[in-house]
Scaffold this active site. Structure first.
Site, PDB file in Angstrom:
ATOM      1  N   ASP A   1       1.156  -0.857  -0.224  1.00 58.65           N
ATOM      2  CA  ASP A   1      -0.090  -0.554  -0.349  1.00 58.65           C
ATOM      3  C   ASP A   1       0.994   1.342   0.164  1.00 58.65           C
ATOM      4  O   ASP A   1       1.554   1.535   0.852  1.00 58.65           O
ATOM      5  CB  ASP A   1      -0.399  -0.301   1.299  1.00 58.65           C
ATOM      6  CG  ASP A   1      -1.784   1.127   1.437  1.00 58.65           C
ATOM      7  OD1 ASP A   1      -2.869   1.145   0.634  1.00 58.65           O
ATOM      8  OD2 ASP A   1      -1.983   2.096   2.384  1.00 58.65           O
TER       9      ASP A   1
ATOM     10  N   GLU B   1       1.077  -0.646  -5.426  1.00 59.27           N
ATOM     11  CA  GLU B   1       0.003   0.283  -5.173  1.00 59.27           C
ATOM     12  C   GLU B   1       1.386   2.087  -5.125  1.00 59.27           C
ATOM     13  O   GLU B   1       1.048   2.155  -4.678  1.00 59.27           O
ATOM     14  CB  GLU B   1      -0.709   0.557  -4.204  1.00 59.27           C
ATOM     15  CG  GLU B   1      -1.743   1.455  -4.346  1.00 59.27           C
ATOM     16  CD  GLU B   1      -2.696   2.644  -3.337  1.00 59.27           C
ATOM     17  OE1 GLU B   1      -3.401   3.336  -3.634  1.00 59.27           O
ATOM     18  OE2 GLU B   1      -1.964   2.190  -1.710  1.00 59.27           O
TER      19      GLU B   1
END
Length: 734
Positions: free
Chosen positions: A411, A464
């Site tokens: 993330d 990401e």
């Protein structure tokens, strides 16, 4: 034969200055005073037993009474200077005596190699030596069961293990410091699985801070914050899956990921129930992978797991660690890989967790310009510190080795890469070369990826990353970050911006739907429609489609048909597969009622289309095997802006070919001619406008043949009827 001293020799007492530090849990070496020690006249055994009415010592088959000397400390002098195994028999008020081994009679559970590797930042099984680990020792007086506790707290004056087993009193089990490593350690007999605990840390400012174990393998369910001792004996039976994974080539294989927030797929279902219901559903729908939003423990449910307090502990909200293992294995038994969201970028400021762990900044960078993420109100890891980097790399390995996960989706990578990420002038400090790149974070990501791929071939790491940072998926040996895949955020943004337009306006935005192919092969991509696209007022994908319900349904069917035509692996968030009408809210189940009642036929149709897309996509290599190679894509018509039409062929490593024809307008195109790179017959294998999907149900021919005349720069051509707002796939059959 051992003779106890009749009186209390001053040599048996603890020096006053050491006793004062022990009283306040500020001593670095309690083992130097508690336990067995040689003296000038023999030996002494000292033990601290809070509130005990008597303490007896069993030595060589004989029982001796220990003498209280104040501060709940009991001593026994012995004439024999030779070390002996012994047991303590302790009596507390209104309770029968307890026979136990002494916590201060055991050598450290960490060896010199462990300490060296921790200092170097290269202990790849850190969870085996830090945290709470159940141990068994064979001694002269029999087997001793207990738990070894160890924690990294280099700035602490003293550290103790506290829990119900000692009334949360830090004086009972102070830990010893293992020198410059900053690690504190103790083995406590009689402590086993299920016990709750924390570390009581005495800071240099003189404050006691009770901290959850950073390496805890389990916790109590929030809002409780205590750590829990676990001793997993889970019996894995997915060896065939792991062997096949290690020999796989993910780049050439189909990958369709179902992103799930485990707590709200169906409210009230935990790991145990999901091992049947969720696994059956994902398998039936045809997904190849499932991706769990973070399952590591987190204090605030509304963070969806992206503010982690327990990096090694599956959240107790939904069950036990072994129940999560069983869920993952259930997916493996059905041929489905499991990816877990992982958050190494930042952590919350809760004072019982990692924040300012032993007083000053420890896990976080000490400079606020690098150590805080103001957007999220969190701390940022100090990626340049060996022990912190080790903590994170070992954590990545932990989920792979202990939970058999098949991939980590990392993330907020952009927030790690840039020193000025979401910071104003004066809020960030350039790197040593004057740039904005966080060189320590780059090194960490490269080390993590290289270590994971070396140790576990076939395991995916997915970034990401929302910027144009070069080489995110390039190998580390070529200077890249080393990720397996990267989310294509540009494709996602451009696609959704385009699809929300009324079809009459789309011809003026045609470049937005074709632009992704300009950079498609710069990285290895996942095409994501993630949870981020259906929260914070963005509504649902259904709600973004223009027009009435019929056109919204057609728009979603076309969107998914286009998505699975485009090169790249795929990801869809739960609920999108049936066109959920409302925005996602973690407090409620996804809206299964859309599949019932008025208008349900549109949602049932979307769900059926997604299922059929999956099985077709998986069956034809042309749709997935050359995702990352320019040889796998060929434009037929990319400039038909006035018709809002796209046509291209996907080629496979086996020579298979699929022609994708995408009509993004509100009008049908009858008798439309397209060039064909191959002569012969093309078989219709998918039509998003089919009546079984609640489409218009136009009668399209099952097979079409080229007519031998040139078109669009090709020697052959096809003439097709192309329904409005739809996608057709034609497979070349020769």
């Amino acid at each position: 034969m051992h003779d106890a001293f009749d009186g209390i020799d001053q040599n048996l007492l603890i020096p006053d200055h050491d006793l004062e530090r022990l009283r306040h849990c500020q001593h670095h070496a309690p083992h130097d005073f508690y336990g067995w020690h040689a003296t000038s006249g023999g030996a002494v055994i000292r033990t601290r037993q809070l509130g005990a009415t008597s303490v007896e010592v069993l030595v060589n088959g004989e029982i001796y009474e220990a003498t209280p000397i104040g501060d709940d400390i009991w001593v026994l002098g012995l004439n024999d200077p030779n070390p002996q195994d012994y047991r303590l028999r302790i009596t507390w008020p209104d309770a029968p005596p307890v026979l136990t081994a002494d916590a201060y009679a055991f050598l450290p559970t960490l060896g010199n190699l462990d300490i060296h590797l921790i200092a170097e930042g290269r202990h790849e099984r850190l969870w085996d030596v830090l945290g709470a680990n159940v141990h068994t020792y064979e001694t002269n007086l029999g087997t001793v069961h207990g738990t070894a506790f160890a924690v990294w707290a280099p700035n602490a004056l003293g550290v103790a293990v506290v829990g119900d087993f000692c009334g949360w009193n830090a004086s009972q089990y102070p830990m010893r410091s293992l020198g410059s490593s900053g690690v504190w350690e103790i083995f406590i007999p009689g402590i086993g699985a299920g016990e709750t605990y924390k570390f009581a840390i005495q800071t240099q400012q003189g404050n006691r801070r009770d901290k959850a174990d950073p390496m805890a393998k389990a916790t109590q369910a929030p809002p409780e914050t205590t750590s829990v001792v676990v001793d997993s004996r889970y019996d894995w039976n997915d060896g065939d899956w792991l062997r096949a994974r290690s020999e796989s080539n993910p780049d050439q294989e189909p990958m369709s990921i179902y992103e799930v927030h485990l707590g709200s797929w169906k409210i009230g279902k935990g790991y145990k129930e999901l091992a049947t219901e969720l696994v059956d559903y994902v398998a039936d729908q045809g997904y190849t992978h499932v991706e769990f939003m973070p399952v590591a423990e987190h204090p605030f449910g509304g963070s969806w797991g992206y503010q982690v307090s327990g990096y090694f502990a599956p959240t107790a909200r939904w069950g036990s660690p072994d129940e999560l293992r069983a869920l993952i294995e259930a997916f493996h038994q059905r041929g489905i890989g499991v990816i877990v969201d992982w958050v190494p970028a930042h952590f919350p400021k809760d004072d019982w967790a990692l924040a300012r762990f032993d007083g000053p900044a420890l896990y976080e960078h000490p400079d606020w310009r690098r150590g805080e993420q103001k957007d999220w109100g969190t701390y940022v890891f100090d990626f340049g510190r060996n022990e912190v980097r080790n903590f994170l790399v070992a954590n990545a390995l932990y989920w792979i080795e202990e939970f058999h996960i098949d991939g980590l989706r990392v993330d907020a990578v952009a927030s790690m890469l840039y020193l000025d990420y979401s910071r104003e002038d004066g809020e960030w400090e350039p790197n040593q070369f004057g740039g904005r790149e966080n060189l320590e974070a780059v090194q960490f990501l490269q080390e993590m990826n290289a270590t994971v791929h070396r140790a576990h071939p076939g395991v995916l790491t997915i970034a990401e990353e929302s910027t144009s940072w070069p080489g995110v998926t390039a190998p580390t040996e070529h200077g890249g970050l080393g990720f397996s895949l990267k989310w294509n955020m540009g494709w996602m943004n451009d696609t959704l911006e385009y699809f929300k337009l009324d079809p009459v306006h789309r011809e003026y935005h045609h470049n937005e739907i074709t632009f992704s192919m300009i950079y498609q092969y710069s990285e290895k991509y996942v095409l994501p429609f993630s949870h981020d696209e259906v929260v914070h007022g963005k509504g649902s994908l259904w709600g973004r489609m223009p027009g009435d319900d019929w056109n919204k349904a057609a728009g979603l069917r076309t969107l998914f048909g286009y998505m699975f035509s485009h090169p790249g692996k795929k990801l869809m968030f739960m609920g999108q597969e049936f066109g959920q009408t409302g925005e996602w809210n973690e407090a409620y189940s996804i809206d299964w009622s859309n599949l019932e009642g008025w208008g349900h036929e549109f949602h049932v149709g979307i769900q059926q289309l997604v299922k059929d897309i999956h099985w077709t996509y998986r069956a034809i290599p042309a749709l997935h095997s050359l995702d990352s190679s320019p040889e796998g894509f060929q434009w037929i018509k990319g400039d038909a802006a006035a018709q809002n039409l796209l046509a291209f062929v996907r080629w496979g490593t086996d020579g298979s070919g699929v022609l994708s024809v995408i009509n993004l307008s509100g009008s049908s195109h009858p008798k439309f001619t397209l060039g064909s790179p191959r002569g012969g017959r093309w078989e219709l294998v998918l039509n998003s406008d089919d009546a079984k999907y609640a489409g218009a149900g136009n009668n399209l021919p099952h097979t079409v043949s080229t007519n031998g005349s040139g078109w669009d720069g090709f020697e052959d051509s096809l003439t097709l009827d192309i329904p409005a707002n739809s996608v057709q796939w034609y497979r070349w059959v020769g």
